[in-house]
Design an enzyme around this catalytic site. Sequence first.
Site, mmCIF file in Angstrom:
data_model
loop_
_atom_site.group_PDB
_atom_site.id
_atom_site.type_symbol
_atom_site.label_atom_id
_atom_site.label_comp_id
_atom_site.label_asym_id
_atom_site.label_seq_id
_atom_site.Cartn_x
_atom_site.Cartn_y
_atom_site.Cartn_z
ATOM 1 C CD GLU A 23 -0.998 0.822 3.641
ATOM 2 O OE1 GLU A 23 -1.267 1.756 3.399
ATOM 3 O OE2 GLU A 23 -0.916 0.360 4.680
ATOM 4 C CE LYS A 157 -6.004 1.968 10.904
ATOM 5 N NZ LYS A 157 -6.484 3.677 10.186
HETATM 6 N N1 PSU Z 1 -2.164 1.788 9.984
HETATM 7 C C1 PSU Z 1 -1.013 2.503 10.323
HETATM 8 N N2 PSU Z 1 -0.995 3.461 9.476
HETATM 9 C C2 PSU Z 1 -1.524 3.819 8.440
HETATM 10 C C3 PSU Z 1 -2.840 3.098 8.193
HETATM 11 C C4 PSU Z 1 -2.753 1.838 8.936
HETATM 12 O O1 PSU Z 1 -0.067 2.202 11.008
HETATM 13 O O2 PSU Z 1 -1.374 4.992 7.830
HETATM 14 C C5 PSU Z 1 -3.579 3.288 7.055
HETATM 15 C C6 PSU Z 1 -3.890 1.944 6.156
HETATM 16 O O3 PSU Z 1 -3.381 2.422 4.742
HETATM 17 C C7 PSU Z 1 -5.172 1.477 6.497
HETATM 18 C C8 PSU Z 1 -5.766 2.794 6.625
HETATM 19 O O4 PSU Z 1 -5.733 0.882 5.067
HETATM 20 O O5 PSU Z 1 -5.003 3.335 7.605
HETATM 21 C C9 PSU Z 1 -7.319 2.644 7.103
HETATM 22 O O6 PSU Z 1 -7.940 3.875 7.379
HETATM 23 P P1 PSU Z 1 -9.341 3.810 7.735
HETATM 24 O O7 PSU Z 1 -9.150 3.422 9.052
HETATM 25 O O8 PSU Z 1 -9.732 5.263 7.482
HETATM 26 O O9 PSU Z 1 -10.206 3.099 6.625
#
Ligand code: PSU
Length: 299
Positions: A23, A157
Amino acid sequence: MTVHIHPEVAAALADGRPVVALESTVYSLLGLPAPANREAFDRCIEAIRSGGATPAVTAIVDGVATVGLDENGVTRMLGADQKVAERDLGVAVARRWPLGVTTVAASLALAARAGINVFATGGIGGVHRDAHLTGDVSGDLAAIAEHPVITVCAGAKAFLDLARTLEDLETRRVPVLGWRTDELPAFYTRTSGLRLPHRVDTASDVVAVFRAHNELSSGGVLVCAPPPEATALPRHEVDEAISAALAEAEASGVRGAGVTPLVLGRIGAATEGRSIPANVALVANNAAVAAEIAVAFRS
Ligand code: PSU
Ligand code: MN
């Protein structure tokens, strides 16, 4: 709608050689501060190449959905802050966004379209702790369930509701495999106290599960690898930092896609920067595990 595949990636795919998709949000300014973001990126690329696979970073570049970035694309990606989730892909392309960094979900959509079936990230999105009030559940979960790709992560996360995230993955019938562990890792920490349904010890076992899953059901498989011991953080320290960061996000009214960058920044401050090397090491470790799986896929 065409996806632009870098010639090196296209050649590897045509020859049946191993490829690992990455990603781009995690390497952008939304994921890690400079210069740690470049270090994380370089270490991931190195881990994949030295593991015998070809890296393929996904992003929107000059309005084109791209799999495999050139030097210029990498430089622009590292400085970008325009997040593209799977639902944003159509908007980003139709409106020719100059540089959009793709989340896990958007990256899986592009990887699947390019015919890549192994993907590495840091931590996936999931069910937020206040999801019962806000409905905030990452589109990553639906994308992992739908696209036939193996995702390697260090869990979700850290500031999410990890137990509910596991329940959601079960509801969406995603196989969740602990990489040489029986427990869900919690991103910065090796343990979460949550048991995983299955453990895998070899890359060939992951590939066998993925193949059987796609014969009898369909979609992705999630592999959860603990962060490397040398830089992993103690659980109590991370828990305290997260509570404070979430309280601040709530007080400042930040919601939705803006929460991750804010909370990651605050955790960095609360751990005196030690969350950064932990984050860099875990993304590189995930890339190495993904390369091993991609190689097993082709042998
Ligand atoms: N985990 C991290 N840093 C990030 C992300 C995840 O430590 O930047 C990013 C990834 O790209 C993941 C996204 O797909 O956050 C998910 O965001 P949301 O919760 O808005 O779907
Ligand atoms: Mn969200």
